[in-house]
Design a protein around this motif. Structure first.
Motif, PDB file in Angstrom:
ATOM      1  N   GLY A  16       3.580  -5.190  -3.516  1.00  9.47           N
ATOM      2  CA  GLY A  16       3.184  -3.734  -3.170  1.00  9.47           C
ATOM      3  C   GLY A  16       2.601  -4.679  -1.459  1.00  9.47           C
ATOM      4  N   ARG A  17       2.369  -3.349  -1.121  1.00  9.01           N
ATOM      5  CA  ARG A  17       1.454  -3.722   0.614  1.00  9.01           C
ATOM      6  C   ARG A  17       0.395  -4.581   0.678  1.00  9.01           C
ATOM      7  NH1 ARG A  17       3.289   0.707   4.566  1.00  9.01           N
ATOM      8  NH2 ARG A  17       4.848   1.604   3.548  1.00  9.01           N
ATOM      9  N   LEU A  18      -0.375  -5.092  -0.309  1.00  5.53           N
ATOM     10  CA  LEU A  18      -1.805  -5.013  -0.657  1.00  5.53           C
ATOM     11  C   LEU A  18      -1.504  -6.896  -1.418  1.00  5.53           C
ATOM     12  CD1 LEU A  18      -4.489  -2.549  -1.587  1.00  5.53           C
ATOM     13  CD2 LEU A  18      -3.010  -3.739   0.433  1.00  5.53           C
ATOM     14  N   VAL A 154       7.104  11.156  -2.666  1.00  7.43           N
ATOM     15  CA  VAL A 154       6.199  12.612  -1.709  1.00  7.43           C
ATOM     16  C   VAL A 154       6.981  12.968  -0.627  1.00  7.43           C
ATOM     17  CG1 VAL A 154       4.263  13.625  -0.914  1.00  7.43           C
ATOM     18  CG2 VAL A 154       4.144  11.824  -3.060  1.00  7.43           C
ATOM     19  N   GLU A 155       7.757  12.107   0.312  1.00  7.67           N
ATOM     20  CA  GLU A 155       7.623  13.385   1.434  1.00  7.67           C
ATOM     21  C   GLU A 155       8.374  14.230   1.923  1.00  7.67           C
ATOM     22  OE1 GLU A 155       7.078   9.415   1.227  1.00  7.67           O
ATOM     23  OE2 GLU A 155       5.478   8.898   2.746  1.00  7.67           O
ATOM     24  N   ILE A 156       9.297  14.120  -0.012  1.00  4.52           N
ATOM     25  CA  ILE A 156      11.025  14.811   0.008  1.00  4.52           C
ATOM     26  C   ILE A 156      10.530  16.111  -0.440  1.00  4.52           C
ATOM     27  CG2 ILE A 156      11.611  13.734  -2.596  1.00  4.52           C
ATOM     28  CD1 ILE A 156      14.106  12.954   0.245  1.00  4.52           C
ATOM     29  N   CYS A 167       0.625  15.296   1.092  1.00  3.77           N
ATOM     30  CA  CYS A 167      -0.828  14.887   0.906  1.00  3.77           C
ATOM     31  C   CYS A 167      -0.331  13.722   0.944  1.00  3.77           C
ATOM     32  CB  CYS A 167      -1.961  15.233   0.098  1.00  3.77           C
ATOM     33  SG  CYS A 167      -3.933  14.826   0.933  1.00  3.77           S
ATOM     34  N   ASP A 168      -0.203  12.352   1.516  1.00  2.00           N
ATOM     35  CA  ASP A 168      -0.095  11.061   1.326  1.00  2.00           C
ATOM     36  C   ASP A 168      -0.258   9.480   2.398  1.00  2.00           C
ATOM     37  OD1 ASP A 168       1.206   9.100  -0.186  1.00  2.00           O
ATOM     38  OD2 ASP A 168       3.533   9.551   0.643  1.00  2.00           O
ATOM     39  N   LEU A 169       0.190   8.771   2.276  1.00  2.00           N
ATOM     40  CA  LEU A 169      -0.353   7.623   2.249  1.00  2.00           C
ATOM     41  C   LEU A 169       0.113   7.475   3.823  1.00  2.00           C
ATOM     42  CD1 LEU A 169      -1.097   5.283  -0.376  1.00  2.00           C
ATOM     43  CD2 LEU A 169      -2.448   6.447   0.839  1.00  2.00           C
ATOM     44  N   VAL A 170       0.140   7.777   4.928  1.00  2.00           N
ATOM     45  CA  VAL A 170       0.547   7.370   6.780  1.00  2.00           C
ATOM     46  C   VAL A 170      -0.233   5.740   6.961  1.00  2.00           C
ATOM     47  CG1 VAL A 170       0.837   8.152   9.104  1.00  2.00           C
ATOM     48  CG2 VAL A 170       0.480  10.024   6.709  1.00  2.00           C
ATOM     49  N   SER A 171       1.020   5.146   7.230  1.00  2.42           N
ATOM     50  CA  SER A 171       0.673   3.462   8.106  1.00  2.42           C
ATOM     51  C   SER A 171       0.945   3.368   9.103  1.00  2.42           C
ATOM     52  CB  SER A 171       1.199   2.584   7.280  1.00  2.42           C
ATOM     53  OG  SER A 171       1.181   1.469   7.266  1.00  2.42           O
ATOM     54  N   THR A 172       2.840   3.659   9.668  1.00  2.00           N
ATOM     55  CA  THR A 172       2.912   3.479  10.547  1.00  2.00           C
ATOM     56  C   THR A 172       3.521   5.077  11.160  1.00  2.00           C
ATOM     57  OG1 THR A 172       5.082   3.442   9.828  1.00  2.00           O
ATOM     58  CG2 THR A 172       4.313   1.384  10.672  1.00  2.00           C
ATOM     59  N   GLY A 173       3.317   5.407  10.237  1.00  2.00           N
ATOM     60  CA  GLY A 173       4.023   7.386  10.873  1.00  2.00           C
ATOM     61  C   GLY A 173       5.561   7.458   9.898  1.00  2.00           C
ATOM     62  N   GLN A 174       6.343   6.030  10.453  1.00  2.00           N
ATOM     63  CA  GLN A 174       8.020   6.533  10.404  1.00  2.00           C
ATOM     64  C   GLN A 174       8.292   6.964   9.320  1.00  2.00           C
ATOM     65  OE1 GLN A 174       9.217   4.405  12.735  1.00  2.00           O
ATOM     66  NE2 GLN A 174      11.044   5.770  11.528  1.00  2.00           N
ATOM     67  N   THR A 175       7.892   6.877   7.872  1.00  2.00           N
ATOM     68  CA  THR A 175       8.274   8.037   6.760  1.00  2.00           C
ATOM     69  C   THR A 175       7.963   9.328   6.782  1.00  2.00           C
ATOM     70  OG1 THR A 175       7.384   5.843   5.526  1.00  2.00           O
ATOM     71  CG2 THR A 175       8.145   8.208   4.679  1.00  2.00           C
ATOM     72  N   LEU A 176       7.016   9.825   7.594  1.00  2.00           N
ATOM     73  CA  LEU A 176       7.227  10.736   8.368  1.00  2.00           C
ATOM     74  C   LEU A 176       8.096  11.804   9.019  1.00  2.00           C
ATOM     75  CD1 LEU A 176       3.005  12.322   7.967  1.00  2.00           C
ATOM     76  CD2 LEU A 176       3.935  12.679   6.674  1.00  2.00           C
TER      77      LEU A 176
HETATM   78  C1  PRP Z   1       4.316   4.320   1.380  1.00  2.00           C
HETATM   79  C2  PRP Z   1       3.089   5.856   1.429  1.00  2.00           C
HETATM   80  C3  PRP Z   1       4.299   6.283   2.468  1.00  2.00           C
HETATM   81  C4  PRP Z   1       4.776   5.244   3.081  1.00  2.00           C
HETATM   82  C5  PRP Z   1       3.787   5.630   5.035  1.00  2.00           C
HETATM   83  O1  PRP Z   1       4.972   4.237  -0.149  1.00  2.00           O
HETATM   84  O2  PRP Z   1       3.483   6.423   0.102  1.00  2.00           O
HETATM   85  O3  PRP Z   1       5.689   6.632   1.943  1.00  2.00           O
HETATM   86  O4  PRP Z   1       3.942   4.508   2.291  1.00  2.00           O
HETATM   87  O5  PRP Z   1       3.550   4.541   5.503  1.00  2.00           O
HETATM   88  P1  PRP Z   1       4.652   4.402   6.598  1.00  2.00           P
HETATM   89  O6  PRP Z   1       3.926   5.806   7.398  1.00  2.00           O
HETATM   90  O7  PRP Z   1       4.169   3.062   7.686  1.00  2.00           O
HETATM   91  O8  PRP Z   1       6.320   5.383   6.716  1.00  2.00           O
HETATM   92  P2  PRP Z   1       5.097   3.105   0.014  1.00  2.00           P
HETATM   93  O9  PRP Z   1       6.596   2.953   1.186  1.00  2.00           O
HETATM   94  O10 PRP Z   1       4.784   1.875  -0.018  1.00  2.00           O
HETATM   95  O11 PRP Z   1       6.374   3.441  -1.513  1.00  2.00           O
HETATM   96  P3  PRP Z   1       5.696   4.466  -2.591  1.00  2.00           P
HETATM   97  O12 PRP Z   1       5.203   5.429  -2.054  1.00  2.00           O
HETATM   98  O13 PRP Z   1       6.970   4.381  -3.443  1.00  2.00           O
HETATM   99  O14 PRP Z   1       4.598   3.250  -2.813  1.00  2.00           O
END
Ligand code: PRP
Ligand code: ZN
Length: 297
Positions: A16-18, A154-156, A167-176
């Motif tokens: 994973g990312r870390l 979760v995003e789906i 409610c999920d992790l956002v890094s670049t925002g691409q997935t959102l």
């Molecule tokens: C993480 C997180 C988001 C995504 C956000 O998922 O749960 O879905 O990254 O990143 P972004 O803002 O750069 O698009 P991950 O890809 O680690 O997979 P997971 O949800 O299966 O843990």
């Protein structure tokens, strides 16, 4: 009688990312590991008495809290999600934020929906893999929403009609963006943190302090730069004002030029092109900015 292992037992994310930045940090601290064989869950370090445990990130806090590991590197979001807020005091304590793995835990809603602020979430359903953090946020914000727990993707959930928001992790925002969601509010800002148990033996504590010194040195070195330049003696004061952290530069006389000096210093902040341009305008020449590998005071 079972004797405690002497080596410091450190948990890091298995994949994973870390994982990569955590391994890199330890490498920078002079700790090397035999190459990771597929499926190997523990590795012996060389260069430091350390045993490394490769663990799923949600399990890292538990390994530390239960005493199976002495310390670990984990996302603040995972630490908070697994924290037992009922008991008084967590025996896993944060030693350092590590500056990588930065992301945020945010509530997001479908781009086109009418929800404009957190208060509009009353009576709505929110899907998340971080139910504990979310519930705490909703409680302190006085929002009455229904929390649905999902372990991934979760995003789906809104598109499938499973939830009104996520409610999920956002890094670049691409997935959102890909899932046509817009961020409503940030619930937690997260990054990788170094965590340890608060009841280590004196031996383990000593080892951990040694490791901490190396980590601090590595973090400081990675953001610092060594700067060298030549400048007319009359420009030194002006140059000191331009450079961040320049109170105590080394000023050296140049044997071939009596009018000029060499200025050497360490800057603790990034050096931008605009700073170099200002230095040049102030009379500096032959300006060198070099990365630093290690700093020990
Ligand atoms: C993480 C997180 C988001 C995504 C956000 O998922 O749960 O879905 O990254 O990143 P972004 O803002 O750069 O698009 P991950 O890809 O680690 O997979 P997971 O949800 O299966 O843990
Ligand atoms: Zn995800």
């Amino acid at each position: 009688m079972i004797t405690k292992p002497q080596n410091l037992r450190i948990a890091v994310q298995k994949s994973g990312r870390l994982n990569a930045p955590s391994m890199q940090l330890l490498e920078h601290c002079g700790i090397h590991f035999e190459s990771v064989r597929n499926g190997a869950l523990s590795l012996k370090g060389s260069g430091f008495p350390i045993d490394l445990f490769l663990i799923r990130d949600d399990n890292i806090p538990g390994f530390i809290r239960s005493g199976l590991c002495d310390a670990g590197i984990v996302g603040l979001d995972v630490l908070e999600e697994t924290a037992d807020t009922e008991s008084d005091g967590d025996n896993a304590v944060i030693l350092r934020p590590l500056g990588f793995g930065k992301c945020r835990l945010s509530i997001a809603v479908p781009t086109a929906c009418g929800i404009v602020g957190p208060q509009d979430l009353n009576a709505k359903t929110i899907a998340t893999s971080h139910p504990n953090i979310l519930r705490r946020y909703l409680k302190r914000s006085g929002i009455n929403a229904i929390v649905t727990e999902l372990s991934g993707s979760v995003e789906i959930a809104p598109a499938l009609g499973l939830a009104d928001a996520i409610c999920d992790l956002v890094s670049t925002g691409q997935t959102l963006m890909t899932n046509r969601l817009r961020e409503l509010t940030t619930v937690l800002s997260s990054e990788a943190v170094l965590v340890c148990r608060n009841d280590l033996s004196p031996d383990q504590e000593q080892l951990l302090n040694r490791l901490l010194q190396r980590i601090d040195s590595s973090i400081r070195a990675s953001r610092s730069r060594y700067i060298m330049m030549n400048a007319p003696k009359s420009s030194v004061d002006k140059i000191k004002e331009i450079l961040p952290g320049m109170e105590h530069p080394s000023i050296l006389n140049l044997s071939h030029d009596q009018e000029k000096v060499a200025i050497h210093t360490v800057a603790d902040e990034p050096i931008f092109w605009s700073t170099l341009e200002q230095l040049k305008l102030a009379g500096a020449s032959s300006i060198l900015v070099v990365p630093i590998e290690k700093i020990i005071d």
